[in-house]
Scaffold this active site. Structure first.
Site, PDB file in Angstrom:
ATOM      1  N   ARG A 120       0.862  -1.182   0.000  1.00 14.59           N
ATOM      2  CA  ARG A 120       0.000   0.000   0.000  1.00 14.59           C
ATOM      3  C   ARG A 120       0.898   1.231   0.000  1.00 14.59           C
ATOM      4  NH1 ARG A 120      -2.518   0.575   6.167  1.00 14.59           N
ATOM      5  NH2 ARG A 120      -0.621   1.351   7.124  1.00 14.59           N
ATOM      6  N   GLU A 136      -7.861   5.650  14.732  1.00 17.03           N
ATOM      7  CA  GLU A 136      -7.504   4.236  14.825  1.00 17.03           C
ATOM      8  C   GLU A 136      -6.842   3.938  16.155  1.00 17.03           C
ATOM      9  OE1 GLU A 136      -5.100   2.615  11.752  1.00 17.03           O
ATOM     10  OE2 GLU A 136      -6.196   3.562  10.116  1.00 17.03           O
ATOM     11  N   ASN A 191      -5.013   7.962   3.524  1.00 17.40           N
ATOM     12  CA  ASN A 191      -4.799   7.232   4.777  1.00 17.40           C
ATOM     13  C   ASN A 191      -3.319   7.268   5.131  1.00 17.40           C
ATOM     14  OD1 ASN A 191      -5.893   5.109   6.839  1.00 17.40           O
ATOM     15  ND2 ASN A 191      -4.036   4.187   6.011  1.00 17.40           N
ATOM     16  N   GLU A 192      -3.012   7.768   6.312  1.00 15.35           N
ATOM     17  CA  GLU A 192      -1.645   7.737   6.840  1.00 15.35           C
ATOM     18  C   GLU A 192      -0.606   8.127   5.777  1.00 15.35           C
ATOM     19  OE1 GLU A 192      -1.982   4.506  10.482  1.00 15.35           O
ATOM     20  OE2 GLU A 192      -1.137   3.835   8.588  1.00 15.35           O
ATOM     21  N   TRP A 210       2.583  -5.742  13.599  1.00 12.26           N
ATOM     22  CA  TRP A 210       3.797  -5.236  12.964  1.00 12.26           C
ATOM     23  C   TRP A 210       4.981  -5.088  13.921  1.00 12.26           C
ATOM     24  CZ3 TRP A 210       4.112  -0.799  15.770  1.00 12.26           C
ATOM     25  CH2 TRP A 210       2.915  -0.183  16.153  1.00 12.26           C
ATOM     26  N   GLU A 219      -2.771  -8.092   7.267  1.00 16.78           N
ATOM     27  CA  GLU A 219      -3.180  -7.687   8.609  1.00 16.78           C
ATOM     28  C   GLU A 219      -4.182  -8.648   9.241  1.00 16.78           C
ATOM     29  OE1 GLU A 219      -2.425  -2.948   8.798  1.00 16.78           O
ATOM     30  OE2 GLU A 219      -4.271  -3.525   7.762  1.00 16.78           O
ATOM     31  N   PHE A 257      -3.577 -10.825  11.378  1.00 17.00           N
ATOM     32  CA  PHE A 257      -3.277 -10.998  12.793  1.00 17.00           C
ATOM     33  C   PHE A 257      -3.370  -9.681  13.562  1.00 17.00           C
ATOM     34  CE2 PHE A 257      -1.005 -14.650  10.853  1.00 17.00           C
ATOM     35  CZ  PHE A 257      -1.738 -15.648  11.471  1.00 17.00           C
ATOM     36  N   HIS A 258      -3.787  -8.616  12.878  1.00 16.76           N
ATOM     37  CA  HIS A 258      -4.111  -7.362  13.558  1.00 16.76           C
ATOM     38  C   HIS A 258      -5.532  -7.495  14.087  1.00 16.76           C
ATOM     39  CE1 HIS A 258      -5.089  -3.173  14.278  1.00 16.76           C
ATOM     40  NE2 HIS A 258      -3.864  -2.792  13.935  1.00 16.76           N
TER      41      HIS A 258
END
Length: 656
Positions: A114, A305, A152-153, A313, A353, A355-356
């Site tokens: 991304r 968020e 985003n970010e 991460w 993500e 496992f986020h």
């Protein structure tokens, strides 16, 4: 200009990123049902949906998004609608390789992750504007739309050829002529003098150290180019919906963007916040980011968020223990947030993500994380009518500037261990442990509303900032300044004497002879028992200081470690945590800055927002807190007289 208040209307927004395009459509109804049961009143849609909206160049598929917007509205859930421009679809990189960024080694960053876009690419900007235009036109009148979320970010660097051309244009605007650029960058050193603009490049890989002034300007340029991308999309959605606020989410305490300047361009200031649950000072990191975001917003702000549990991460990703997500969510509200949102609603089963954590995790509705999300939703609903829109008042300010951070972040300095963010954190932590509420301010801001201002370290100090600090002290303010401040000007040129002369006069310093950085683990001591770390300085006083604390032993024996001249203090080392807390606590008391509440246990944080007192317990063992008088705990409805007991990660929100 629309504000967050126009969206919240006495509520606290609770929800997060919803990515239903990753799931079969039959899950959507279950999602909104569970959201309502959890008190979710806001979701963010479309953040990473460009390839779904535009599967092939020029095509548009809005049908699925139409159904989601309608579904959210039918269930009373507002939508923060994102422009999907943070993650271009693979076809863009394949057909338009000029949209891809290059790293400092000249390697092109390809799709598959991304943020794979060049902020300087005219093609990227054209395609981003086109999809933003169509998105805004389609949903401008939709009743679910409450807020615009741009990109985003933002975090992309680009050293490619198109970025190089824009960099040269940016430099012409800043410096005017090549002669002025050569002067600003000090190119007489190492035979770097430029004779043609075509020779000027971004700071790509070099054989040895790069020009630090070039690096500084490149950081400024990058922040400005990304801001241009943001404002271009912002202006499009504003044209369609002038009544709808616009925001974007920045990463916490990140060096890449000048967040002071970015805040001026947003209707709502938002941040993403992921403290490490295994960090014993994770709560203080959260408090620093929250104070900084509130100060940029100059009022209520949005936690865009956070994680309901673990992230994915870190080298080791531990979940939040029971109660910690609730505690940190309410801490954000205490420090000014009117929105508490998470990434993401439903935990992904595939992708980078998976496992986020999510608000609805792999364990499903019965999972501990989701049950805690439900409790948070109920808590926010109880306190919202009493706290939403209210302000947090601080009598002390911590000064921070991104340009100073960029200038100090270089390889060729006295010590690579003296990191700007780490020193800023240490000073804020000392005030946090002393239970002093602080704002974060730019050194050029009006400081007259603060009794006390502290400068952890501002390696770069503009003339305007230096004059501002002097005027602040002359006007009756108390200033405490850390080492290595005022060393260079805005072109990263070392000031005569190694420290701005206005500061030397302010603190009673005749000469700064040498910087004496310390090896990791090494310390220096003073006659008063203070122990310093990381840094020391060989200072010669001019005899005008009212108080000095001298080094004891070593090369600096007898020379001042700390000086006070009137209301101005200079600290030439980084005191150990307890010593820094005690020093700043003493100075605060002398300035008339009192703790939020006297006699607080170390593990309890107290913040006042509006007329409410938030007590946040960051420990696991039960603790009693003295709160003179009679209060009502808005979370439980109970009446509290003189004392409140807080259990593991307990919170009380007390109204008079």
């Amino acid at each position: 200009m629309p504000r967050l208040d126009d969206v919240t209307r006495g509520r606290i927004l609770h929800g997060g990123d919803w990515n239903p395009e990753q799931w079969p459509e039959e899950t959507w109804q279950e999602d909104v049902r569970l959201m309502r049961e959890a008190g979710v009143n806001s979701v963010t849609l479309g953040v990473f949906s460009w390839s779904r909206i535009e599967p092939r160049p020029g095509e548009r598929d809005f049908g699925w998004l139409d159904r989601l917007m309608d579904l959210a509205h039918d269930h009373g859930i507002g939508v923060v609608l994102a422009t999907p421009t943070a993650s271009p679809p693979p076809w863009m990189g394949r057909l338009h390789p000029d949209t891809l960024p290059a790293d400092a080694d000249g390697h092109t960053e390809l799709w598959g992750g991304r943020q794979h876009f060049s902020h300087s690419s005219a093609t990227y900007r054209r395609l981003a504007a086109a999809i933003t235009e169509d998105l805004a036109a389609r949903y401008a009148g939709h009743p679910a739309l409450t807020l615009w979320h741009i990109n985003n970010e933002y975090c992309t660097y680009d050293h490619g050829d198109e970025a190089a051309a824009r960099f040269r244009t940016w430099l012409r605007h800043r410096h005017g002529t090549l002669d002025a650029l050569n002067t600003a960058w000090g190119t007489a050193f190492w035979s770097q003098t430029y004779g043609d603009w075509a020779e000027v490049l971004p700071p790509r890989r070099t054989h040895y150290l790069k020009n630090p002034a070039q690096l500084l300007d490149f950081r400024r340029f990058t922040s400005d180019m990304l801001l241009e991308c943001f404002t271009a999309e912002r202006d499009i959605v504003r044209r369609h919906t002038p009544h709808v606020p616009v925001t974007t989410n920045v990463m916490p305490l990140w060096s890449g963007l000048d967040a002071w300047r970015w805040a001026e361009e947003q209707d709502v200031v938002s941040v993403d916040l992921y403290p490490d649950p295994d960090d014993p000072f994770g709560a203080q990191h959260g408090a620093l980011v929250q104070d900084m975001t509130r100060s940029q917003a100059r009022g209520p702000w949005m936690l865009m968020e956070q994680a309901a549990g673990a992230v994915n991460w870190r080298p080791v990703n531990r979940p939040k223990p029971r109660g910690l997500n609730r505690l940190w969510s309410l801490q954000a509200v205490a420090r000014g947030a009117d929105a508490v949102c998470s990434f993401q609603w439903r935990q992904s089963r595939q992708g980078a993500e998976k496992f986020h954590s999510g608000m609805l995790g792999h364990a499903g509705p019965d999972g501990r994380a989701h049950q805690e999300v439900r409790r948070i939703g109920a808590d926010l609903a109880r306190i919202a009518p009493h706290v939403a829109g209210r302000t947090v008042t601080a009598e002390a300010a911590v000064l921070h500037d991104w340009h100073a951070w960029w200038a100090s972040d270089q390889e060729g300095g006295p010590s690579r261990a003296a990191g700007h963010a780490e020193i800023l954190t240490a000073w804020h932590r000392a005030l946090w442990r002393a239970h002093v509420t602080t704002d974060v301010a730019h050194p050029e801001h009006d400081l007259t509303g603060y009794r006390m201002a502290v400068v952890p370290r501002l390696h770069l100090l503009t003339d305007r900032a230096a004059d501002n600090l002097v005027a602040y002290v002359r006007g009756g303010g108390t200033l405490v300044c850390g080492f290595g401040t005022g060393v260079v000007d805005e072109d990263d040129r070392v000031r005569p004497g190694g420290m701005d002369e206005r500061l030397r006069a302010l603190f009673g310093i005749r000469t700064l002879h040498e910087w004496w950085p310390l090896e990791p683990g090494a310390t220096v001591e003073t006659a008063g028992g203070l122990r310093g770390t990381l840094w020391s300085e060989e200072l010669e006083p001019d005899g005008t200081a009212d108080e000095t604390l001298a080094y004891r032993g070593g090369e600096l024996d007898g020379l001042p470690a700390v000086l006070r001249k009137g209301r101005a203090w200079y600290v030439s080392t980084l005191p150990e945590p307890d010593d820094l807390r005690n020093l700043l606590g003493r100075v605060a008391a002398g300035a008339g800055v009192r703790p939020v509440l006297d006699g607080l246990p170390d593990e309890v944080e107290a913040v006042r927002r509006g007329g409410l007192l938030f007590l946040l317990h960051h420990g696991r063992d039960e603790v009693a807190v003295d709160v003179p008088g009679t209060h009502r705990d808005l979370l439980t409805g109970a009446t509290v007289t003189d004392r409140v007991t807080l259990g593991r990660y307990g919170v009380a929100v007390l109204a008079p």
